[in-house]
Design an enzyme around this catalytic site. Structure first.
Site, short mmCIF file in Angstrom:
data_model
loop_
_atom_site.label_atom_id
_atom_site.label_comp_id
_atom_site.label_asym_id
_atom_site.label_seq_id
_atom_site.Cartn_x
_atom_site.Cartn_y
_atom_site.Cartn_z
N SER A 37 41.06 76.11 31.68
CA SER A 37 41.10 76.22 33.13
C SER A 37 39.87 75.53 33.74
CB SER A 37 41.20 77.70 33.53
OG SER A 37 41.54 77.86 34.87
N HIS B 96 48.83 81.50 31.83
CA HIS B 96 47.66 80.63 31.99
C HIS B 96 46.59 80.92 30.94
CE1 HIS B 96 44.71 78.15 33.94
NE2 HIS B 96 43.95 79.17 34.29
N ASP C 197 30.01 85.32 45.41
CA ASP C 197 29.93 84.75 46.75
C ASP C 197 30.08 83.23 46.71
OD1 ASP C 197 29.62 87.22 47.91
OD2 ASP C 197 27.43 87.12 48.01
#
Length: 275
Positions: A93, A253, A191
């Site tokens: 990924s 995945h 964040d």
């Protein structure tokens, strides 16, 4: 976690075989996600499990960029694991994009490349319904989770259940929740990763323009995953002309988690091949 202009990487070494293999994890993962695969490749392999920047025990950065991440991994390998010559690299990924950029920008470090369930294209579209996968939803769910007052991980699990009904995916995400003095906190840089998800899902074409990697490449897709599509094939083969593509049946995945035995068998066949 302190931010670092040149982030230090935490790594774990498994095995002592002659063949050297580096594992690069996906978004919100960590090197140790590949522990079972690395153990299954013994005794022939020595495996380096890397925590990429902003993940696991590695340092945080102020921005997200694939070229910078690949260059950081290259510096780590050149100074140790690949000091005596090129090594094999597997990336899943997000880590697959790091691995591809690494091979394109630093081909002298990579002998054989394995790309797990990702393509060298933008994975996120402006229209969320057209995007591949659901990391925008997953990271958004984590951002909305109120950690204030949590005393047990089970409370976070219960709070996420409605947004993330899969036990496997919730467990994968909650491995990153760490108990700190006074409560819980996310170990990865949530964040930054959430704010720059467009860059995470993108592909840095300008940073690899005009480059190709001529070594052998195994492109491994999950049968039930949307991350690799037929339209990606010409792009992949233009960058990696010696690509062999396989699809692992029944896998999502997270191919290595769903079908570890099949992945280990495929890696042995590909990485131990004479040519």
């Amino acid at each position: 976690m302190p931010q670092d202009a040149k982030p230090t990487l935490q790594t774990t070494l498994i095995g002592s075989g002659e063949r050297r293999l580096v594992f690069l994890h996906g978004l919100f993962g960590r090197g140790k996600n590949f522990t079972n695969i690395a153990k299954g490749l013994q005794p022939q392999f020595q495996c380096l499990l890397v925590d990429l920047p902003n993940h696991g025990g590695s340092a945080w950065t102020e921005t997200f960029g694939y070229a910078a991440m690949a260059d950081t991994v290259a510096e780590e390998l050149r100074g140790g694991f690949a000091a005596e010559g090129p090594v094999d690299v597997l990336g899943h990924s997000m880590g697959g994009k790091v691995a591809m950029v690494l091979a394109l920008r630093h081909p002298e470090l990579v002998r054989r490349l394995v790309v797990e369930d990702i393509a060298p294209v933008d994975s996120l579209e402006a229209d969320a319904a057209s995007s591949r996968g659901n990391f925008e939803h997953l990271l958004g769910s984590l951002k909305r989770l109120d950690l204030t007052g949590l005393t047990h991980r089970s409370q976070a699990d219960a709070a996420l259940r409605a947004d993330v009904p899969s036990d496997m995916v919730r467990g994968f995400l909650l491995q990153n929740l760490r108990h700190r003095e006074g409560g819980f906190a996310w170990q990865p840089n949530l964040d930054l990763l959430h704010a720059q998800l467009g860059a995470v899902g993108g592909w840095p074409a300008q940073d690899v323009a005009g480059r190709t990697f001529t070594g052998p490449v195994l492109w491994m897709a999950g049968e039930n995953s949307p991350y690799i599509q037929e339209a990606d094939v010409p792009v992949m083969r233009a960058l990696f002309p010696r690509t062999v593509r396989i699809t692992v049946r029944g896998a999502s995945h997270w191919v290595h988690a769903d079908r570890p035995d099949e992945v280990i068998m495929a890696l042995r066949s590909f990485l131990l091949a004479e040519r």
